[in-house]
Design an enzyme around this catalytic site. Structure first.
Site, PDB file in Angstrom:
ATOM      1  N   HIS A 374      -8.200 -29.398 -11.253  1.00  0.00           N
ATOM      2  CA  HIS A 374      -6.991 -30.243 -11.345  1.00  0.00           C
ATOM      3  C   HIS A 374      -6.532 -30.807 -10.012  1.00  0.00           C
ATOM      4  O   HIS A 374      -5.443 -31.373  -9.953  1.00  0.00           O
ATOM      5  CB  HIS A 374      -5.823 -29.448 -11.945  1.00  0.00           C
ATOM      6  CG  HIS A 374      -6.040 -28.996 -13.346  1.00  0.00           C
ATOM      7  ND1 HIS A 374      -5.604 -29.704 -14.442  1.00  0.00           N
ATOM      8  CD2 HIS A 374      -6.648 -27.901 -13.835  1.00  0.00           C
ATOM      9  CE1 HIS A 374      -5.926 -29.054 -15.553  1.00  0.00           C
ATOM     10  NE2 HIS A 374      -6.569 -27.951 -15.206  1.00  0.00           N
ATOM     11  N   LYS A 565       8.948 -35.612 -11.922  1.00  0.00           N
ATOM     12  CA  LYS A 565       7.734 -34.816 -11.698  1.00  0.00           C
ATOM     13  C   LYS A 565       8.039 -33.869 -10.546  1.00  0.00           C
ATOM     14  O   LYS A 565       9.085 -33.995  -9.908  1.00  0.00           O
ATOM     15  CB  LYS A 565       6.539 -35.715 -11.340  1.00  0.00           C
ATOM     16  CG  LYS A 565       6.846 -36.709 -10.201  1.00  0.00           C
ATOM     17  CD  LYS A 565       5.671 -37.636  -9.891  1.00  0.00           C
ATOM     18  CE  LYS A 565       5.470 -38.751 -10.867  1.00  0.00           C
ATOM     19  NZ  LYS A 565       4.136 -38.997 -11.322  1.00  0.00           N
ATOM     20  N   ARG A 566       7.136 -32.906 -10.285  1.00  0.00           N
ATOM     21  CA  ARG A 566       7.336 -32.048  -9.123  1.00  0.00           C
ATOM     22  C   ARG A 566       7.505 -32.905  -7.864  1.00  0.00           C
ATOM     23  O   ARG A 566       6.945 -34.000  -7.763  1.00  0.00           O
ATOM     24  CB  ARG A 566       6.134 -31.103  -8.950  1.00  0.00           C
ATOM     25  CG  ARG A 566       6.126 -29.964  -9.948  1.00  0.00           C
ATOM     26  CD  ARG A 566       7.337 -29.068  -9.792  1.00  0.00           C
ATOM     27  NE  ARG A 566       7.210 -28.208  -8.648  1.00  0.00           N
ATOM     28  CZ  ARG A 566       6.971 -26.896  -8.702  1.00  0.00           C
ATOM     29  NH1 ARG A 566       6.844 -26.296  -9.873  1.00  0.00           N
ATOM     30  NH2 ARG A 566       6.876 -26.186  -7.613  1.00  0.00           N
ATOM     31  N   LYS A 571       3.112 -37.364  -4.035  1.00  0.00           N
ATOM     32  CA  LYS A 571       3.651 -38.123  -5.174  1.00  0.00           C
ATOM     33  C   LYS A 571       4.628 -39.205  -4.696  1.00  0.00           C
ATOM     34  O   LYS A 571       5.001 -40.095  -5.442  1.00  0.00           O
ATOM     35  CB  LYS A 571       4.333 -37.182  -6.164  1.00  0.00           C
ATOM     36  CG  LYS A 571       3.356 -36.198  -6.835  1.00  0.00           C
ATOM     37  CD  LYS A 571       4.087 -35.244  -7.782  1.00  0.00           C
ATOM     38  CE  LYS A 571       3.236 -34.093  -8.273  1.00  0.00           C
ATOM     39  NZ  LYS A 571       2.327 -34.468  -9.386  1.00  0.00           N
ATOM     40  N   THR A 673       0.193 -36.877 -16.298  1.00  0.00           N
ATOM     41  CA  THR A 673       0.338 -36.886 -17.750  1.00  0.00           C
ATOM     42  C   THR A 673       1.696 -37.481 -18.119  1.00  0.00           C
ATOM     43  O   THR A 673       1.850 -38.054 -19.198  1.00  0.00           O
ATOM     44  CB  THR A 673       0.211 -35.462 -18.336  1.00  0.00           C
ATOM     45  OG1 THR A 673       0.955 -34.560 -17.518  1.00  0.00           O
ATOM     46  CG2 THR A 673      -1.233 -35.022 -18.390  1.00  0.00           C
TER      47      THR A 673
END
Ligand code: F55
Length: 840
Positions: A374, A565-566, A571, A673
């Site tokens: 992942h 998201k985290r 990110k 996702t």
């Protein structure tokens, strides 16, 4: 091991169907019975929690036929079973999902209404099991849902953490963590199964001996033993009779009292050793990237893996099958390397405990396992200091050495004496400190290795797993992630789901490709109106929630621009913040500037020890504090940070969003996702060519996707050429203005220290090329703003087309691919057995 207590005379009872009946009257009666007999409450003193528990038991009672019939069928047919081994399962609240999958949502809603209660309010009482960090754990949950829906015999194995992911709160705009007490009110969905407890050895040393046949054997003498108790939760398929099992292990001490210690008078020591055993399943590690090389974490990984493998062997034998049949009975998917020690543990169980020859054991092991990767981040690759590994798992270290010896011979045979290659591929890292490399173990011990999006799988083959790809090209496959449309549409966006039902029928939740039939309505005025209305209604609903949770009033007519998201540097929530500040400066310079009103919505947790991520949260909340109050802004910009992001809190966000922020540095987000959940619910993506964004754009069409930024190759090339972020700062006046505004202390009450580490990092390192992508992002956002404001009809069209073209991203498609190409498992349909026959 307990054996079943078989009766020799058939039992016959006459029962009424009140326990499981489905008429409205029966449901109401069953609910009140559970309130009375299980909760011990009458309505005059019942709390909301009591109602939740009573309802949960009422629903659970209606799942047990499915569950027991499924188990019976699997045993009777010796069904080949897909096992999902995962340290995390981020299941989300069960009540609503179980009602949807049973097809009883509307009926229960009515039953509650007739009792003067509100189903949604009762559902809000559920404390979700937050037994995961983020995408990896949620993917496991979506796959369980799909496996059950596709009638695939499957078992999920994991850890029943007493404390799941921490609860996030805010003090002065900084994240603070509180413990997650999800079990405080009890968990109605699980069944404790002490009769299937197993023992797990830890620590100690090994001793060699020669057995009666003159063979060399090894005995592991541990210095502690813990007991693993399984807790089972039924996992319903959608509109099928299948109910599979999620089996989570809790660590306890072997006896409730250590009588030896007690007799020696060491009462305290005895109780203390019980506490130490129970620590293993106490708390989820809240990191979603960096591995903290903590002993307890390795104990957790080994604990649940050993419990699960022992359980599988018990199941195999209880069906009368020989051990050699293990890989025919089970196929075991490793969710990242967290359970990779299973490869050594299965070898140990076969070779030491069951005296199997090494070569046969190795064949069985390789046939049984497959590994999903992942992440490409090198710091996230799991490696354990060798001394630590050997002190906890002395026998496993020996086994890994032996696997390695044989494996490296194989490497030499193929590539000759290439010492650098051998050093890179060895299961043991020896460059400065010795480590056990779990990804290498996973690659060697598995027959299949997959990434989670096409780009990710290609990059795995070219970078972190290149050597393994060159040795075992046939093992590598891609399995692009997916999400379950049941939770992420039917349950969380019921109005949109109903509209879709009315136009294309009701098969789409299990055949998501059918959403393409919506394309026929993209120009239909009535349909378009309803689509727009539903989005608006969802936005109004979220608006009320935001005010309740944060006190901030947002405008439901503004564009909802969402990044949830985290929190991670890769990110790039920082990039989003730079855009907000850019717009704010423009308004300060020209208060009458025409801009698209936007509400910037953030949510997500930072790992408690990840300083930079926490500073990014502080930056966002600090910018919000200024922007939300500045009269010059005139409410055209709002910034909200919704606290405590989890499955429950995310469900109302996707349906209410207009713009989905998927802005990671290309090459760093394995898949994503959330990106799929947004597009499925009709929001448009602004994103880089990263992870599954690439495939989403392919599906929805480039004209329906807002693309910006460098490609993964361009990022690599820029870094190779010597990236100098401050040049972007020097050469871009608007970027300079934004950075200088932060540095000046404008968002930190005049304090110039607070954000200095963040700014210094951006100007000097900027590992994730935020500054290099800044202008491209701003240009793209300007374009997004124009389309939203000036071309609403086109926005609506794009929204419909996005949803219509998301068929590929159902987790059903992903699970079918795993079944066909890795697991070779077929569906087994379940006939409901009659209760009277089951107890007879
Ligand atoms: C959790 C614990 C550790 Cl020790 C390491 C990683 C994690 C974790 O949560 N990783 C994670 O969520 N990875 C994500 O997996 C998703 C599902 O495949 C991907 O979509 C996403 O890109 C990836 O970051």
């Amino acid at each position: 091991v307990e054996t079943s207590f078989a009766r020799n005379s058939p039992l016959s009872v006459q029962v009424e169907d009140d326990r499981t009946g489905l008429s409205l009257e029966t449901l109401k009666r069953a609910f009140l019975d559970n309130l009375f007999y299980v909760q011990g409450k009458s309505p005059d003193i019942a709390t909301a929690k009591d109602y939740y528990m009573a309802l949960a038991y009422t629903v659970r009672d209606r799942m047990l036929h499915h569950w027991l019939s499924t188990g019976q069928t699997y045993r009777r047919t010796h069904a080949r079973t897909a096992v999902y081994l995962s340290a995390e399962f981020l299941m989300g609240p069960y009540l609503g999902n179980n009602l949807i999958n049973l097809g009883l949502y509307d009926l229960f809603e009515q039953a509650m209404e007739e009792l003067g209660l509100n189903l949604k309010e009762i559902m809000d009482q559920e404390q979700e099991p937050g037994l995961g960090n983020g995408g990896l754990g949620r993917l496991a949950a979506c796959y369980l849902d799909s496996m059950a829906t596709l009638e695939i015999p499957s078992l999920g194995y994991g850890i029943r953490y007493e404390f799941g992911i921490f609860e996030q709160a805010f003090h002065d705009g900084w994240q603070v963590e509180k413990t997650d007490q999800w079990l405080r009110w009890g968990n109605p969905w699980e069944v404790r199964r002490p009769e299937w407890a197993v023992h797990v050895k830890i620590g100690g040393h090994t001793e060699g001996y020669t057995d009666h046949q003159g063979r060399y054997q090894v005995n592991w003498v541990p210095d502690k033993v813990v007991r693993g108790i399984p807790y089972d939760t039924p996992i319903l398929g959608y509109q099928v009779n299948t109910a599979n099992t999620l089996r989570l292990w809790r660590a306890e001490s072997p006896e409730s009292f250590d009588f030896d210690a007690f007799n020696r008078g060491d009462y305290y020591g005895a109780v203390n050793s019980k506490i130490i055993s129970e620590n293993i399943s106490k708390v989820l590690y809240p990191n979603d990237d960096k591995l903290e090389g903590k002993q307890l974490r390795l104990e957790q990984e080994f604990f649940f893996v050993s419990c699960s493998l022992q359980d599988m062997i018990r199941l195999l034998m209880s069906e009368g099958l020989p051990l050699e049949q293990f890989p025919e009975k089970f196929t075991v998917q490793l969710n990242d390397t967290h359970p990779a020690v299973a490869i050594a543990e299965l070898m140990r169980l076969l070779v030491d405990d069951h005296e199997m020859a090494w070569d046969l054991a190795w064949e069985i092991t390789q046939k049984s396992f497959a590994y999903t990767n992942h992440t490409l981040l090198p710091e996230a690759l799991e490696r354990w200091p060798m001394y630590l590994f050997g002190s906890l798992l002395p026998r496993h270290l020996e086994i890994i050495f032996e696997i390695n010896r044989i494996f490296l011979d194989q490497v030499r045979l193929k590539f000759g004496p290439d010492n650098e290659r051998i050093a890179r591929m060895s299961l043991i890292e020896e460059t400065g400190g010795r480590y056990v490399r779990m990804a290498n173990l996973a690659c060697v011990g598995s027959h299949a290795i997959n990434g989670v999006a096409e780009l990710h799988t290609e990059l795995l083959k070219e970078t972190v797993l290149k050597d393994f790809y060159e040795l075992f090209p046939e093992k590598f496959v891609n399995k692009t992630n997916g999400v379950t449309p049941r939770r992420w549409m039917v349950l969380s966006n019921p109005r949109l789901a109903k509209l879709i039902d009315q136009h294309i029928g009701t098969a789409w939740p299990t055949q998501l490709d059918q959403l393409s039939k919506l394309e026929a309505y993209v120009d239909d005025p009535a349909f378009r109106n309803e689509w727009r209305e539903i989005k608006q209604a969802n936005k109004r609903f979220l608006t009320a929630r935001i005010e309740r949770l944060t006190g901030i009033k947002v405008n439901p007519d503004s564009m909802f621009d969402v990044q949830i998201k985290r929190i991670h540097e890769y990110k790039r929530q920082q990039l989003n913040a730079l855009h907000i500040i850019t717009l704010y400066r423009r308004l300060k310079q020209n208060p009458d500037l025409e801009i698209t009103p936007r509400t910037f919505i953030f949510a997500g947790k930072a790992a408690p020890g990840y300083f930079m991520a926490k500073l990014i949260i502080k930056l966002i909340t600090a910018v919000g504090d200024i922007v939300n109050r500045d009269p010059v802004v005139r409410d055209r910009l709002k910034v909200v940070f919704i606290p405590n992001y989890n499955v429950t809190n995310s469900q109302p966000i996707y349906p209410a969003s207009d713009l989905s922020e998927q802005i990671s540095t290309a090459g760093f987000e394995a898949s994503g996702t959330g990106n799929m959940k947004f597009a499925l619910n009709g929001s448009l993506t602004i994103g880089t060519l990263d992870g599954a964004n690439v495939e989403i754009r392919e599906e929805v069409g480039a004209e329906n996707f807002f693309l910006f930024g460098m490609t993964a190759d361009e990022v690599t090339a820029l870094k190779a050429s010597g990236y100098q972020p401050w040049q972007y700062y020097e050469e871009n006046a608007e970027l300079k203005g934004v950075i200088d505004l932060i540095s000046s202390g404008f968002f930190s009450g005049g304090d110039t220290e607070t954000f200095k580490p963040l700014i210094d990092n951006l100007l000097q390192q900027d590992r994730f090329t935020v500054l290099a992508d800044y202008q491209s992002y701003i240009d793209c956002q300007d374009h997004v703003g124009k389309v939203y404001q000036q071309d609403q009809e086109n926005w609506l069209r794009m929204s419909i087309l996005n949803a219509a073209r998301m068929g590929k991203f159902s987790s059903d498609r992903a699970v079918r691919e795993y079944c066909k190409e890795i697991w070779h498992v077929d569906p087994v349909s379940i006939e409901l057995q009659e209760y009277s026959k089951m107890v007879a």
